[in-house]
Design a protein around this motif. Structure first.
Motif, mmCIF file in Angstrom:
data_model
loop_
_atom_site.group_PDB
_atom_site.id
_atom_site.type_symbol
_atom_site.label_atom_id
_atom_site.label_comp_id
_atom_site.label_asym_id
_atom_site.label_seq_id
_atom_site.Cartn_x
_atom_site.Cartn_y
_atom_site.Cartn_z
ATOM 1 N N ALA A 45 96.043 79.484 89.956
ATOM 2 C CA ALA A 45 95.721 80.482 88.935
ATOM 3 C C ALA A 45 94.807 79.844 87.895
ATOM 4 C CB ALA A 45 96.990 80.993 88.251
ATOM 5 N N VAL A 46 94.280 80.690 87.039
ATOM 6 C CA VAL A 46 93.631 80.206 85.823
ATOM 7 C C VAL A 46 94.715 80.113 84.755
ATOM 8 C CG1 VAL A 46 91.905 80.642 84.051
ATOM 9 C CG2 VAL A 46 91.419 81.234 86.436
ATOM 10 N N TYR A 98 104.190 79.914 67.866
ATOM 11 C CA TYR A 98 104.382 79.310 69.177
ATOM 12 C C TYR A 98 103.040 78.996 69.809
ATOM 13 C CZ TYR A 98 103.218 83.872 71.198
ATOM 14 O OH TYR A 98 102.579 85.035 71.547
ATOM 15 N N MET A 99 103.095 78.144 70.817
ATOM 16 C CA MET A 99 101.984 77.939 71.724
ATOM 17 C C MET A 99 102.508 78.149 73.132
ATOM 18 S SD MET A 99 99.589 74.962 70.236
ATOM 19 C CE MET A 99 98.310 75.541 71.369
ATOM 20 N N ALA A 100 101.652 78.668 73.981
ATOM 21 C CA ALA A 100 102.103 79.038 75.316
ATOM 22 C C ALA A 100 101.031 78.776 76.356
ATOM 23 C CB ALA A 100 102.494 80.520 75.348
ATOM 24 N N TRP A 101 101.481 78.739 77.613
ATOM 25 C CA TRP A 101 100.587 78.615 78.753
ATOM 26 C C TRP A 101 100.862 79.798 79.692
ATOM 27 C CZ3 TRP A 101 96.682 75.177 79.405
ATOM 28 C CH2 TRP A 101 96.702 74.006 78.644
ATOM 29 N N PRO A 102 100.148 80.873 79.544
ATOM 30 C CA PRO A 102 100.203 81.922 80.560
ATOM 31 C C PRO A 102 99.193 81.604 81.677
ATOM 32 C CG PRO A 102 99.093 82.714 78.592
ATOM 33 C CD PRO A 102 99.355 81.255 78.390
ATOM 34 N N ARG A 103 99.297 82.314 82.786
ATOM 35 C CA ARG A 103 98.349 82.106 83.870
ATOM 36 C C ARG A 103 98.022 83.440 84.526
ATOM 37 N NH1 ARG A 103 102.437 79.078 88.181
ATOM 38 N NH2 ARG A 103 103.684 80.925 88.719
ATOM 39 N N GLN A 104 96.903 83.445 85.219
ATOM 40 C CA GLN A 104 96.493 84.650 85.928
ATOM 41 C C GLN A 104 95.954 84.265 87.293
ATOM 42 O OE1 GLN A 104 93.782 87.236 83.824
ATOM 43 N NE2 GLN A 104 94.377 88.977 85.090
ATOM 44 N N ALA A 105 96.633 84.727 88.328
ATOM 45 C CA ALA A 105 96.196 84.485 89.691
ATOM 46 C C ALA A 105 95.238 85.590 90.122
ATOM 47 C CB ALA A 105 97.404 84.436 90.620
ATOM 48 N N GLU A 152 100.593 86.310 83.598
ATOM 49 C CA GLU A 152 102.030 86.171 83.488
ATOM 50 C C GLU A 152 102.403 84.969 82.633
ATOM 51 O OE1 GLU A 152 103.873 85.416 87.261
ATOM 52 O OE2 GLU A 152 102.712 83.604 87.634
ATOM 53 N N PHE A 153 103.565 85.050 82.046
ATOM 54 C CA PHE A 153 104.098 83.979 81.208
ATOM 55 C C PHE A 153 104.506 82.799 82.080
ATOM 56 C CE2 PHE A 153 106.540 81.816 78.103
ATOM 57 C CZ PHE A 153 107.752 81.484 78.688
ATOM 58 N N VAL A 154 104.217 81.597 81.609
ATOM 59 C CA VAL A 154 104.621 80.378 82.311
ATOM 60 C C VAL A 154 105.552 79.549 81.434
ATOM 61 C CG1 VAL A 154 103.823 78.197 83.310
ATOM 62 C CG2 VAL A 154 102.511 80.302 83.679
ATOM 63 N N ALA A 155 105.094 79.196 80.242
ATOM 64 C CA ALA A 155 105.883 78.334 79.372
ATOM 65 C C ALA A 155 105.455 78.550 77.928
ATOM 66 C CB ALA A 155 105.721 76.868 79.757
ATOM 67 N N ARG A 156 106.391 78.296 77.014
ATOM 68 C CA ARG A 156 106.107 78.465 75.592
ATOM 69 C C ARG A 156 106.889 77.420 74.808
ATOM 70 N NH1 ARG A 156 107.447 83.610 74.994
ATOM 71 N NH2 ARG A 156 109.535 83.332 74.140
ATOM 72 N N ILE A 157 106.277 76.944 73.734
ATOM 73 C CA ILE A 157 106.952 76.034 72.816
ATOM 74 C C ILE A 157 106.785 76.594 71.415
ATOM 75 C CG2 ILE A 157 104.929 74.507 72.644
ATOM 76 C CD1 ILE A 157 106.980 72.172 72.364
ATOM 77 N N THR A 158 107.888 76.724 70.690
ATOM 78 C CA THR A 158 107.839 77.310 69.357
ATOM 79 C C THR A 158 107.461 76.275 68.312
ATOM 80 O OG1 THR A 158 110.136 76.860 68.794
ATOM 81 C CG2 THR A 158 109.680 78.873 70.059
ATOM 82 N N GLY A 159 107.206 76.750 67.103
ATOM 83 C CA GLY A 159 106.910 75.837 66.016
ATOM 84 C C GLY A 159 108.059 74.875 65.756
#
Length: 116
Positions: free
Chosen positions: A91-92, A33-40, A46-53
């Protein structure tokens, strides 16, 4: 050596939009998977979004309906389209990859600031 480079962050007013990009370089045998977590500031990542293979997508409740994660395999790029941005989206944002061949990889992060 797999590397991830994010771009697209910046300053935006509430209700505005941004699109983040994450370019992946290097060879990946099998992507989980690839994902976009963020940190404020002052908060845990925290988890934001994920897309699997396989192309399945998952979203945090706080962003579902406003954010869209997508992938362009020809460009080795993953995107996060962010619409209707809110103050609390500040957030970053990190690009994160996991594969059985490389383990976890992280980008350097890109700052998103929502402010009037």
């Amino acid at each position: 050596q797999v590397q991830l480079v994010e771009s697209g962050g910046g300053l935006v007013q509430p209700g505005g939009s941004l699109r983040l990009s994450c370019v992946v370089s290097g060879s990946i045998r099998r992507l989980d998977y690839m994902a976009w977590p963020r940190q404020a500031p002052g908060k845990q990542r925290e988890f934001v979004a994920r897309i699997t293979g396989g192309g399945y997508t998952y979203y945090a409740d706080s962003v579902r309906g406003r954010f869209t994660i997508s992938r362009d395999n020809d460009k080795n790029t993953v995107y996060l389209q962010m619409n209707s941005l809110k103050f609390e989206d500040t957030a970053v944002y990190y690009c994160n990859l996991f594969s059985t061949s490389t383990g976890a990889r992280w980008g350097q992060g890109t700052q998103v600031t929502v402010s009037s």
